[in-house]
Design a protein around this motif. Structure first.
Motif, PDB file in Angstrom:
ATOM      1  N   LYS A   5      32.801  65.929  30.971  1.00 13.14           N
ATOM      2  CA  LYS A   5      31.724  66.880  31.246  1.00 13.14           C
ATOM      3  C   LYS A   5      30.982  66.424  32.496  1.00 13.14           C
ATOM      4  O   LYS A   5      30.880  65.232  32.764  1.00 13.14           O
ATOM      5  CB  LYS A   5      30.772  66.907  30.039  1.00 13.14           C
ATOM      6  N   GLY A   6      30.498  67.374  33.275  1.00 12.12           N
ATOM      7  CA  GLY A   6      29.734  67.028  34.472  1.00 12.12           C
ATOM      8  C   GLY A   6      28.376  66.431  34.128  1.00 12.12           C
ATOM      9  O   GLY A   6      27.940  66.452  32.976  1.00 12.12           O
ATOM     10  N   ILE A   7      27.720  65.900  35.137  1.00 16.32           N
ATOM     11  CA  ILE A   7      26.405  65.270  34.976  1.00 16.32           C
ATOM     12  C   ILE A   7      25.405  66.009  35.848  1.00 16.32           C
ATOM     13  O   ILE A   7      25.714  66.380  36.991  1.00 16.32           O
ATOM     14  CB  ILE A   7      26.461  63.781  35.391  1.00 16.32           C
ATOM     15  N   LEU A   8      24.201  66.222  35.317  1.00 11.30           N
ATOM     16  CA  LEU A   8      23.115  66.816  36.095  1.00 11.30           C
ATOM     17  C   LEU A   8      22.341  65.702  36.794  1.00 11.30           C
ATOM     18  O   LEU A   8      21.793  64.811  36.141  1.00 11.30           O
ATOM     19  CB  LEU A   8      22.182  67.626  35.197  1.00 11.30           C
ATOM     20  N   PHE A   9      22.316  65.737  38.130  1.00  8.67           N
ATOM     21  CA  PHE A   9      21.546  64.780  38.926  1.00  8.67           C
ATOM     22  C   PHE A   9      20.332  65.487  39.514  1.00  8.67           C
ATOM     23  O   PHE A   9      20.464  66.573  40.079  1.00  8.67           O
ATOM     24  CB  PHE A   9      22.401  64.207  40.062  1.00  8.67           C
ATOM     25  N   ILE A  10      19.168  64.868  39.367  1.00  4.85           N
ATOM     26  CA  ILE A  10      17.922  65.454  39.866  1.00  4.85           C
ATOM     27  C   ILE A  10      17.358  64.546  40.945  1.00  4.85           C
ATOM     28  O   ILE A  10      17.036  63.386  40.687  1.00  4.85           O
ATOM     29  CB  ILE A  10      16.881  65.623  38.731  1.00  4.85           C
ATOM     30  N   ASP A  30      30.203  65.124  50.009  1.00  8.15           N
ATOM     31  CA  ASP A  30      30.728  65.312  48.644  1.00  8.15           C
ATOM     32  C   ASP A  30      30.734  66.797  48.283  1.00  8.15           C
ATOM     33  O   ASP A  30      29.854  67.280  47.560  1.00  8.15           O
ATOM     34  CB  ASP A  30      29.868  64.519  47.651  1.00  8.15           C
ATOM     35  N   PRO A  31      31.728  67.545  48.797  1.00  8.76           N
ATOM     36  CA  PRO A  31      31.757  69.002  48.576  1.00  8.76           C
ATOM     37  C   PRO A  31      32.027  69.402  47.125  1.00  8.76           C
ATOM     38  O   PRO A  31      31.883  70.577  46.774  1.00  8.76           O
ATOM     39  CB  PRO A  31      32.888  69.479  49.491  1.00  8.76           C
ATOM     40  N   ASP A  32      32.416  68.456  46.269  1.00  6.41           N
ATOM     41  CA  ASP A  32      32.679  68.788  44.865  1.00  6.41           C
ATOM     42  C   ASP A  32      31.395  68.986  44.058  1.00  6.41           C
ATOM     43  O   ASP A  32      31.430  69.567  42.970  1.00  6.41           O
ATOM     44  CB  ASP A  32      33.510  67.684  44.201  1.00  6.41           C
ATOM     45  N   LEU A  33      30.282  68.489  44.577  1.00  6.92           N
ATOM     46  CA  LEU A  33      29.006  68.685  43.880  1.00  6.92           C
ATOM     47  C   LEU A  33      28.632  70.165  43.885  1.00  6.92           C
ATOM     48  O   LEU A  33      28.889  70.876  44.855  1.00  6.92           O
ATOM     49  CB  LEU A  33      27.888  67.898  44.576  1.00  6.92           C
ATOM     50  N   LYS A  34      28.003  70.610  42.810  1.00 10.30           N
ATOM     51  CA  LYS A  34      27.519  71.995  42.746  1.00 10.30           C
ATOM     52  C   LYS A  34      25.999  71.989  42.844  1.00 10.30           C
ATOM     53  O   LYS A  34      25.333  71.244  42.127  1.00 10.30           O
ATOM     54  CB  LYS A  34      27.953  72.657  41.429  1.00 10.30           C
ATOM     55  N   TYR A  35      25.472  72.814  43.718  1.00  8.44           N
ATOM     56  CA  TYR A  35      24.014  72.891  43.880  1.00  8.44           C
ATOM     57  C   TYR A  35      23.445  73.807  42.808  1.00  8.44           C
ATOM     58  O   TYR A  35      24.013  74.860  42.520  1.00  8.44           O
ATOM     59  CB  TYR A  35      23.666  73.416  45.276  1.00  8.44           C
ATOM     60  N   SER A  36      22.354  73.377  42.214  1.00  9.22           N
ATOM     61  CA  SER A  36      21.719  74.197  41.181  1.00  9.22           C
ATOM     62  C   SER A  36      21.001  75.369  41.843  1.00  9.22           C
ATOM     63  O   SER A  36      20.014  75.187  42.554  1.00  9.22           O
ATOM     64  CB  SER A  36      20.714  73.348  40.392  1.00  9.22           C
ATOM     65  N   ILE A  37      21.520  76.572  41.619  1.00 10.74           N
ATOM     66  CA  ILE A  37      20.931  77.774  42.225  1.00 10.74           C
ATOM     67  C   ILE A  37      19.675  78.167  41.446  1.00 10.74           C
ATOM     68  O   ILE A  37      19.701  78.272  40.224  1.00 10.74           O
ATOM     69  CB  ILE A  37      21.949  78.938  42.230  1.00 10.74           C
ATOM     70  N   TYR A  88      23.285  78.526  33.901  1.00 11.62           N
ATOM     71  CA  TYR A  88      24.137  78.172  35.045  1.00 11.62           C
ATOM     72  C   TYR A  88      24.445  76.674  35.029  1.00 11.62           C
ATOM     73  O   TYR A  88      25.591  76.264  35.226  1.00 11.62           O
ATOM     74  CB  TYR A  88      23.457  78.544  36.367  1.00 11.62           C
ATOM     75  N   VAL A  89      23.415  75.860  34.789  1.00 13.74           N
ATOM     76  CA  VAL A  89      23.591  74.404  34.774  1.00 13.74           C
ATOM     77  C   VAL A  89      24.555  74.000  33.668  1.00 13.74           C
ATOM     78  O   VAL A  89      25.518  73.260  33.893  1.00 13.74           O
ATOM     79  CB  VAL A  89      22.230  73.682  34.607  1.00 13.74           C
ATOM     80  N   GLU A  90      24.332  74.517  32.457  1.00 11.88           N
ATOM     81  CA  GLU A  90      25.162  74.107  31.309  1.00 11.88           C
ATOM     82  C   GLU A  90      26.609  74.565  31.453  1.00 11.88           C
ATOM     83  O   GLU A  90      27.539  73.830  31.120  1.00 11.88           O
ATOM     84  CB  GLU A  90      24.540  74.621  30.009  1.00 11.88           C
ATOM     85  N   GLU A  91      26.810  75.789  31.977  1.00 12.53           N
ATOM     86  CA  GLU A  91      28.184  76.300  32.161  1.00 12.53           C
ATOM     87  C   GLU A  91      28.937  75.483  33.218  1.00 12.53           C
ATOM     88  O   GLU A  91      30.124  75.186  33.062  1.00 12.53           O
ATOM     89  CB  GLU A  91      28.141  77.774  32.584  1.00 12.53           C
ATOM     90  N   THR A  92      28.239  75.108  34.291  1.00 13.55           N
ATOM     91  CA  THR A  92      28.867  74.329  35.368  1.00 13.55           C
ATOM     92  C   THR A  92      29.204  72.924  34.881  1.00 13.55           C
ATOM     93  O   THR A  92      30.285  72.395  35.166  1.00 13.55           O
ATOM     94  CB  THR A  92      27.945  74.275  36.604  1.00 13.55           C
ATOM     95  N   LEU A  93      28.301  72.321  34.124  1.00 15.42           N
ATOM     96  CA  LEU A  93      28.554  70.984  33.572  1.00 15.42           C
ATOM     97  C   LEU A  93      29.727  71.027  32.590  1.00 15.42           C
ATOM     98  O   LEU A  93      30.579  70.134  32.593  1.00 15.42           O
ATOM     99  CB  LEU A  93      27.307  70.447  32.850  1.00 15.42           C
ATOM    100  N   ALA A  94      29.779  72.069  31.767  1.00 14.39           N
ATOM    101  CA  ALA A  94      30.861  72.198  30.779  1.00 14.39           C
ATOM    102  C   ALA A  94      32.222  72.338  31.460  1.00 14.39           C
ATOM    103  O   ALA A  94      33.250  71.942  30.910  1.00 14.39           O
ATOM    104  CB  ALA A  94      30.600  73.397  29.872  1.00 14.39           C
ATOM    105  N   ALA A  95      32.217  72.879  32.690  1.00 14.54           N
ATOM    106  CA  ALA A  95      33.463  73.030  33.450  1.00 14.54           C
ATOM    107  C   ALA A  95      33.871  71.721  34.135  1.00 14.54           C
ATOM    108  O   ALA A  95      34.854  71.683  34.879  1.00 14.54           O
ATOM    109  CB  ALA A  95      33.310  74.137  34.487  1.00 14.54           C
TER     110      ALA A  95
END
Length: 205
Positions: A5-10, A30-37, A88-95
């Motif tokens: 599972k992904g990790i949320l970084f703040i 690090d283009p694999d990171l997803k920005y929290s919209i 959005y955060v939870e779905e992206t982390l689950a992926a």
């Protein structure tokens, strides 16, 4: 191996410390990171796209999400709401993707209440004098506003204990390298690896 599972970084810190600069430089490396919209009730501006720049909602929709605890944090500026949608955060982390959130200190503390498993990084100025110079060099603040921001920065620095890591932003490239090291080390933590292997062992029984 079971997908991690992904990790949320703040990433958070006082105004003028360079959060946006560090975040942009990090994403280039690090283009694999997803920005929290973020989500907002303000009008869409020309050239902006829903789901890319912001998630656009009506005031009624946004307030319904607040009531249903569907935002990790939110604030109101000039009659418009802004916030971080939980879905959005939870779905992206689950992926299996890491999500990166760049935010002010008060918002980060809200996220900590709503999502304590996140990894909280405090971006620290080399000194208050340097922070003052950075705010002045923006050329957008009056002398009174500069003083107010510095007073606020002192209060925010006192909240550092709520964070997991502290990175001094003396040099942007070095700060980015330190944030990358934090991301890597979090993925190598024993408890994260142990959870994956436990699931793997259970699946093979």
């Amino acid at each position: 191996m079971i997908e991690e599972k992904g990790i949320l970084f703040i990433l958070s810190g006082p105004s003028g410390v360079g959060k946006g600069t560090v975040r942009k430089a990090l994403f280039e490396k690090d283009p694999d990171l997803k920005y929290s919209i973020s989500m907002t009730t303000r009008e869409k501006r020309p050239g902006e796209t829903d789901g890319v720049d912001y998630f656009y909602k009506t005031k009624e929709q946004f307030e319904e999400l607040i009531k249903d605890n569907q935002l990790l944090e939110y604030a109101q500026y000039v009659d418009n709401y802004y916030g971080t949608p939980r879905a959005y955060v939870e779905e992206t982390l689950a992926a299996g993707k890491d999500v990166f959130l760049e935010i002010e200190v008060q918002g980060a503390l809200q996220v900590k209440e709503n999502f304590p498993e996140g990894v909280f990084i405090f971006l620290f100025p080399p000194s208050l004098e340097e922070l003052k110079n950075r705010i002045i060099n923006r050329g957008t603040e009056t002398s009174d506003l500069v003083l107010n921001r510095l007073k606020e920065a002192r209060k925010e620095i006192e909240l550092m204990d709520a964070y997991d890591y502290v990175v001094v932003n003396d040099d942007v490239d070095q700060a980015v390298e330190k944030v990358q090291a934090i991301i890597q080390s979090e993925h190598l933590k024993r408890e994260r690896i142990a959870k994956q292997y436990k699931k793997l062992l259970e699946a093979e029984l």
